[in-house]
Motif scaffolding. Sequence first.
Motif, PDB file in Angstrom:
ATOM      1  N   VAL A  11      -7.235  -3.933   7.835  1.00 19.31           N
ATOM      2  CA  VAL A  11      -7.253  -3.236   9.114  1.00 19.31           C
ATOM      3  C   VAL A  11      -8.180  -2.024   9.085  1.00 19.31           C
ATOM      4  O   VAL A  11      -8.461  -1.441  10.134  1.00 19.31           O
ATOM      5  N   ASP A  12      -8.642  -1.622   7.897  1.00 18.00           N
ATOM      6  CA  ASP A  12      -9.597  -0.524   7.785  1.00 18.00           C
ATOM      7  C   ASP A  12     -11.023  -1.048   7.967  1.00 18.00           C
ATOM      8  O   ASP A  12     -11.270  -2.253   7.905  1.00 18.00           O
ATOM      9  N   SER A  13     -11.962  -0.129   8.155  1.00 17.58           N
ATOM     10  CA  SER A  13     -13.347  -0.554   8.379  1.00 17.58           C
ATOM     11  C   SER A  13     -13.958  -1.182   7.135  1.00 17.58           C
ATOM     12  O   SER A  13     -14.777  -2.099   7.221  1.00 17.58           O
ATOM     13  N   GLN A  14     -13.567  -0.690   5.956  1.00 16.07           N
ATOM     14  CA  GLN A  14     -14.055  -1.245   4.701  1.00 16.07           C
ATOM     15  C   GLN A  14     -12.889  -1.878   3.944  1.00 16.07           C
ATOM     16  O   GLN A  14     -11.934  -1.188   3.585  1.00 16.07           O
ATOM     17  N   PRO A  15     -12.934  -3.183   3.691  1.00 16.71           N
ATOM     18  CA  PRO A  15     -11.853  -3.811   2.936  1.00 16.71           C
ATOM     19  C   PRO A  15     -11.681  -3.163   1.564  1.00 16.71           C
ATOM     20  O   PRO A  15     -12.659  -2.761   0.924  1.00 16.71           O
ATOM     21  N   ALA A  62      -6.115 -19.330   1.405  1.00 18.95           N
ATOM     22  CA  ALA A  62      -4.990 -18.418   1.615  1.00 18.95           C
ATOM     23  C   ALA A  62      -5.480 -17.123   2.248  1.00 18.95           C
ATOM     24  O   ALA A  62      -6.691 -16.858   2.320  1.00 18.95           O
ATOM     25  N   VAL A  63      -4.521 -16.321   2.706  1.00 21.11           N
ATOM     26  CA  VAL A  63      -4.833 -15.086   3.435  1.00 21.11           C
ATOM     27  C   VAL A  63      -4.090 -13.920   2.808  1.00 21.11           C
ATOM     28  O   VAL A  63      -2.883 -14.022   2.522  1.00 21.11           O
ATOM     29  N   PHE A  64      -4.799 -12.814   2.602  1.00 21.70           N
ATOM     30  CA  PHE A  64      -4.191 -11.548   2.157  1.00 21.70           C
ATOM     31  C   PHE A  64      -4.458 -10.501   3.221  1.00 21.70           C
ATOM     32  O   PHE A  64      -5.599 -10.313   3.652  1.00 21.70           O
ATOM     33  N   ILE A  65      -3.400  -9.801   3.647  1.00 22.57           N
ATOM     34  CA  ILE A  65      -3.536  -8.769   4.684  1.00 22.57           C
ATOM     35  C   ILE A  65      -3.248  -7.408   4.072  1.00 22.57           C
ATOM     36  O   ILE A  65      -2.191  -7.180   3.477  1.00 22.57           O
ATOM     37  N   GLY A  66      -4.218  -6.501   4.208  1.00 18.37           N
ATOM     38  CA  GLY A  66      -4.084  -5.175   3.621  1.00 18.37           C
ATOM     39  C   GLY A  66      -4.645  -4.088   4.514  1.00 18.37           C
ATOM     40  O   GLY A  66      -4.943  -4.314   5.691  1.00 18.37           O
ATOM     41  N   GLY A  67      -4.810  -2.917   3.927  1.00 17.85           N
ATOM     42  CA  GLY A  67      -5.309  -1.764   4.666  1.00 17.85           C
ATOM     43  C   GLY A  67      -4.385  -0.582   4.511  1.00 17.85           C
ATOM     44  O   GLY A  67      -3.261  -0.701   4.003  1.00 17.85           O
ATOM     45  N   SER A  68      -4.837   0.567   4.964  1.00 17.35           N
ATOM     46  CA  SER A  68      -4.059   1.793   4.785  1.00 17.35           C
ATOM     47  C   SER A  68      -3.045   2.030   5.897  1.00 17.35           C
ATOM     48  O   SER A  68      -2.145   2.858   5.737  1.00 17.35           O
ATOM     49  N   HIS A  69      -3.172   1.323   7.008  1.00 19.40           N
ATOM     50  CA  HIS A  69      -2.247   1.507   8.129  1.00 19.40           C
ATOM     51  C   HIS A  69      -1.271   0.327   8.152  1.00 19.40           C
ATOM     52  O   HIS A  69      -1.591  -0.760   8.649  1.00 19.40           O
ATOM     53  N   VAL A  70      -0.090   0.559   7.597  1.00 15.29           N
ATOM     54  CA  VAL A  70       0.832  -0.548   7.379  1.00 15.29           C
ATOM     55  C   VAL A  70       1.317  -1.145   8.698  1.00 15.29           C
ATOM     56  O   VAL A  70       1.430  -2.371   8.830  1.00 15.29           O
TER      57      VAL A  70
END
Length: 293
Positions: A11-15, A62-70
Amino acid sequence: MPKRILLQLDVDSQPSTFDSVVAIDAGAEHLLRHGNVDSDNVIGLIHGAMFTRGGDDLAHTAVFIGGSHVGAAEAVYQAVKNAFFGPVRVSVMLDAAGCNTTAAAAVVSAERHLDLSSGRAAVLGATGPVGRRVAQMLARRGAEVVLCSRQQSRAEAARDDVRVAIPSSNVHAAAPTDRVAMSDLLETIDVLFACGAAGVQLVDRDILENSSRLKVAIDLNAVPPAGLEGVEPFNKAQPIREDGNLLTYGPIGVGGLKMKTHRKAIAMLFESNDATLDADEIDAIATRLEATR
């Protein structure tokens, strides 16, 4: 044999480079990294993953979902699951800001020393993403849990969320905003988890050392100052009280199990095409890893 492809949706601009390195070490052969992903623009990415392979070959995507905004990542996770239909799906994992793997590693670390099903725990910063998951994992084990925040209303809202998720849970809310209240709280619990904001001290060393009942204290704040004063980042079952009966863990002290859990979870995504790995599933992975340690 099809290559193992992982879509890293951030969800951040840079993975996150951290998540990318772990994914490759865990066996992803090709990594497709996308930033600025949200619940609206993710659907096309998921359809591309679903419709390019079929049958048993779907398990190799498969899919991994990450970022700093949970919260934003949780919305993407839900949108991804909603995009699936019938057997046309791929495995997906949510671990934004390491929320699930960190919480699981912390709870399992405490479980090395205590029977959590009969213990009383407090979670400082329980309204945050890691604290909320720690509280839920503790409640599922049967622990009595005090969810703490600087605002009573926020603590009560977090408590109510746990009660909805786990109707049988024994959970309470508290806002220990001064030294006396914090000291009183620590005299009623067996294990303490500090999950507050980075760089914010929540408990000073004097209060920790003078808590007579507390047996385990875990600080998950890796940015100085420590959330629990006197608990160093590398502490792993390190005594802090003179009697030796208060063991402490720092963020790096639980980090070994967190990393093993993260890598194992990524690897499991490629074992089938229908795994959904969120807090409970990742907790189960950490627990199994600990049992074979």
